[in-house]
Design a protein around this motif. Structure first.
Motif, PDB file in Angstrom:
ATOM      1  N   THR A 189       0.840  -1.193   0.000  1.00 29.37           N
ATOM      2  CA  THR A 189       0.000   0.000   0.000  1.00 29.37           C
ATOM      3  C   THR A 189       0.879   1.248   0.000  1.00 29.37           C
ATOM      4  N   GLN A 190       0.270   2.334  -0.426  1.00 28.69           N
ATOM      5  CA  GLN A 190       0.953   3.622  -0.400  1.00 28.69           C
ATOM      6  C   GLN A 190      -0.091   4.711  -0.250  1.00 28.69           C
ATOM      7  N   LYS A 191       0.080   5.552   0.745  1.00 32.57           N
ATOM      8  CA  LYS A 191      -0.859   6.644   1.008  1.00 32.57           C
ATOM      9  C   LYS A 191      -2.295   6.136   1.096  1.00 32.57           C
ATOM     10  N   ASN A 192      -2.470   5.082   1.887  1.00 24.43           N
ATOM     11  CA  ASN A 192      -3.791   4.484   2.118  1.00 24.43           C
ATOM     12  C   ASN A 192      -4.460   3.979   0.843  1.00 24.43           C
ATOM     13  N   LYS A 220      -8.985   2.325  -1.978  1.00 26.65           N
ATOM     14  CA  LYS A 220      -8.613   3.006  -0.747  1.00 26.65           C
ATOM     15  C   LYS A 220      -8.791   2.065   0.438  1.00 26.65           C
TER      16      LYS A 220
END
Length: 268
Positions: A189-192, A220
């Motif tokens: 994941t990255q930035k939710n 998301k």
């Protein structure tokens, strides 16, 4: 019933194997010989060839020779290989069998897919095969067996880190049966947001769906309950279409869907 006789050849070098492949009809290459019911009449073991017993760790991947035993792999420690591969190794039979069984034997066995198939598929492993004049590289997702007159010389496993890494095995703990399968779930994941995901299930058949994975990438987190329920329904449809063979136990589908739901809930 008439019992078959077996002719076992021992190869000490890669050249020996190529010589035997050229001169012995229907030669079967074997490793630790733990799959006794799958042994042919003409066999040659690679377990004594030094080049095929090497393990080399690099910055982004680790190379295993096909003659490396499962115990030798475990002895490297969990910190030196992907978590799902180490956990899969731990589930295989007993110490005595792991001392004999080889990585090459596990992935080249005919019939039911063995325990390491699912994690290696999820990890995008790559296989190196050679004949006397050339070398080929086969993505694990395209592997259907070692090509004729080639030998498996290397299994390259990426060691990229995954934020969520889950391996589960279903079926009997001590042997492989039509009710056995391995499940692997990897997520970054990255930035939710989910930026990469791998879902594999292998036993009496292989499940890996780019369609399903692409539906999840970009989502998301945390995932909401309805989204997970919709994904499970979609996975059910894809799995049923992929495993229409009546020989596949319907319990396997239920186990796969339960494991997938459990894994997705780790993101909720």
């Amino acid at each position: 019933m008439e019992s078959k006789s077996h002719n076992f050849l021992i190869a000490n070098t890669i050249s020996d194997i190529f010589y035997h492949l050229k001169n012995v009809q229907d030669l079967q290459i074997i490793g630790g010989c733990t799959g006794n019911d799958l042994i042919g009449e003409q066999c040659a073991t690679i377990r004594y060839i030094p080049e095929l017993k090497l393990t080399e760790k690099h910055e982004r991947y680790i190379d295993f020779g096909p003659a490396v035993t499962l115990s030798e792999m475990l002895s490297l420690g969990q910190s030196n290989m992907p978590t799902v591969l180490y956990e899969a190794l731990e589930t295989i039979s007993c110490y005595q069998i792991r001392n004999m069984a080889t990585l090459g034997g596990n992935i080249c066995s005919k019939g039911l897919k063995q325990t390491l198939w699912s994690p290696l598929l999820a990890l995008d492993a790559r296989l190196e095969v050679k004949n006397q004049t050339s070398t080929k590289y086969i993505p694990f997702s395209k592997f259907e067996g070692v090509p004729e007159n080639f030998i498996l010389t290397k299994i390259r496993v990426p060691i990229d880190e995954w934020q969520i890494a889950i391996f589960k095995r279903v079926g009997p703990s001590s042997r492989i049966t039509p009710e056995s399968a391995g499940f692997t779930f990897l997520v970054n994941t990255q930035k939710n947001m989910i930026v990469d995901i791998k879902i594999t299930f292998a036993g009496n058949g292989v499940f890996k769906s780019l369609e399903l994975e692409n539906k999840i990438i970009g989502s998301k987190i945390p995932l909401d309950k309805k989204f997970i329920e919709d994904l499970i329904r979609e996975a059910d449809i894809i799995f049923s279409a992929r495993f229409s063979n009546p020989l596949v136990n319907p319990i396997l589908k239920a186990q796969f869907l339960n494991l997938l739901k459990y894994s997705l809930e780790q993101l909720s």
